[in-house]
Design a protein around this motif. Structure first.
Motif, PDB file in Angstrom:
ATOM      1  N   THR A 100       0.838  -1.192   0.000  1.00 38.49           N
ATOM      2  CA  THR A 100       0.000   0.000   0.000  1.00 38.49           C
ATOM      3  C   THR A 100       0.876   1.247   0.000  1.00 38.49           C
ATOM      4  OG1 THR A 100      -0.157  -0.050   2.424  1.00 38.49           O
ATOM      5  CG2 THR A 100      -1.901  -1.142   1.183  1.00 38.49           C
ATOM      6  N   GLU A 101       0.460   2.218  -0.758  1.00 38.14           N
ATOM      7  CA  GLU A 101       1.166   3.492  -0.870  1.00 38.14           C
ATOM      8  C   GLU A 101       0.125   4.597  -0.796  1.00 38.14           C
ATOM      9  OE1 GLU A 101       3.060   2.978  -4.617  1.00 38.14           O
ATOM     10  OE2 GLU A 101       4.705   1.775  -3.813  1.00 38.14           O
ATOM     11  N   GLY A 102      -0.101   5.117   0.417  1.00 40.80           N
ATOM     12  CA  GLY A 102      -1.171   6.086   0.610  1.00 40.80           C
ATOM     13  C   GLY A 102      -2.518   5.403   0.490  1.00 40.80           C
TER      14      GLY A 102
ATOM     15  N   ASP B 212       8.346  -6.320   4.725  1.00 36.95           N
ATOM     16  CA  ASP B 212       6.899  -6.457   4.880  1.00 36.95           C
ATOM     17  C   ASP B 212       6.217  -5.136   5.262  1.00 36.95           C
ATOM     18  OD1 ASP B 212       7.644  -6.224   7.552  1.00 36.95           O
ATOM     19  OD2 ASP B 212       7.275  -8.333   8.018  1.00 36.95           O
ATOM     20  N   ARG B 213       6.884  -4.024   5.055  1.00 41.75           N
ATOM     21  CA  ARG B 213       6.272  -2.717   5.320  1.00 41.75           C
ATOM     22  C   ARG B 213       5.087  -2.507   4.391  1.00 41.75           C
ATOM     23  NH1 ARG B 213       6.490   2.038   2.894  1.00 41.75           N
ATOM     24  NH2 ARG B 213       8.094   1.292   1.451  1.00 41.75           N
TER      25      ARG B 213
ATOM     26  N   LYS C 226       2.845 -10.323   7.609  1.00 41.41           N
ATOM     27  CA  LYS C 226       4.214 -10.136   8.058  1.00 41.41           C
ATOM     28  C   LYS C 226       5.082 -11.337   7.672  1.00 41.41           C
ATOM     29  CE  LYS C 226       3.533  -6.154  10.020  1.00 41.41           C
ATOM     30  NZ  LYS C 226       4.160  -4.926   9.442  1.00 41.41           N
ATOM     31  N   ILE C 227       6.328 -11.045   7.366  1.00 42.29           N
ATOM     32  CA  ILE C 227       7.286 -12.100   7.017  1.00 42.29           C
ATOM     33  C   ILE C 227       7.714 -12.842   8.281  1.00 42.29           C
ATOM     34  CG2 ILE C 227       9.603 -12.553   6.114  1.00 42.29           C
ATOM     35  CD1 ILE C 227       9.231 -10.120   4.283  1.00 42.29           C
TER      36      ILE C 227
END
Length: 217
Positions: A14-16, A44-45, A74-75
């Protein structure tokens, strides 16, 4: 026909208010998803997974839908040598796995396999696609001195299929994880419309699924 497409998810970052599609993933048990390491880049950000828009093999997929609901993942384990990664399934999900983890030892050139993934992903199309293909060769690939079992499948694999599962078409056993198309190490290569011309051949590489079990925490 054994169909597992309802369990093949998309991964995005996700970006915004938007998301950038990355690749495919799938459950290996009730706790973990598997994908290719290069899909996540070990990061995993803002990583989210989303189920496909269809639950039945006969359903039509609406290409006009430009959004999807994803859950944060999450990894939990990474194997960059073999290009594999495990993700924790969100706690509010439940998964019943109708297949077992096998490997490539039972395959041979000519074996029929089912390749699942999202080949149009880099163009923003989240269309789960099944390709019936054949094994063309079994190879050992070396990375940092470690040799791993791979198969060459007689289908061109697109980036959106990376991390997707490959099943024995007759038994339904998970046998490999799609990695991508072979590209030689050459200098001065060019990219045309987002495509490396050296990858334009009707083959793809997949690593044996047997390595996934050794990664489970």
């Amino acid at each position: 026909m054994i169909w597992h497409g309802q369990l093949v998810l998309t991964l995005a970052r996700t970006e915004g208010e938007t998301g950038r599609l990355l690749g495919s993933c799938f459950p290996i048990n009730s706790e973990y998803l598997a994908t290719a390491f290069h899909v996540t880049q070990g990061n995993d950000r803002n990583l989210v997974a989303s189920f496909p828009a269809i639950s039945n093999i006969s359903d039509y997929q609406d290409t006009s839908i430009g959004y999807f609901n994803g859950n944060s993942v999450k990894i939990v384990a990474s194997d960059p040598i073999r290009d594999l990664c495990l993700l924790k399934i969100p706690d509010d999900w439940s998964a019943t796995i109708p297949y077992r983890i096998g490997g490539t030892d039972t395959l041979h050139p000519g074996s029929e396999v089912d390749v699942y993934g999202y080949p149009h992903m880099e163009f923003g199309r989240r269309v789960m696609t099944l390709q019936r293909s054949h094994v063309g060769a079994k190879v050992l690939l070396s990375n940092q001195g470690i040799k791993s079992k791979h198969v060459v499948v007689n289908s061109h694999l697109r980036p959106g299929q990376s991390g997707g599962p490959i099943f024995d078409a007759h038994t339904g056993t998970l046998c490999a994880v799609a990695i991508g198309s072979y590209a030689p190490s050459t200098s001065g290569s060019i990219i045309v419309a987002g495509v490396d011309p050296t990858t334009l051949h009707q083959t793809g590489h997949a690593v044996s699924a047997e390595y996934l079990e050794g990664m489970i925490p």
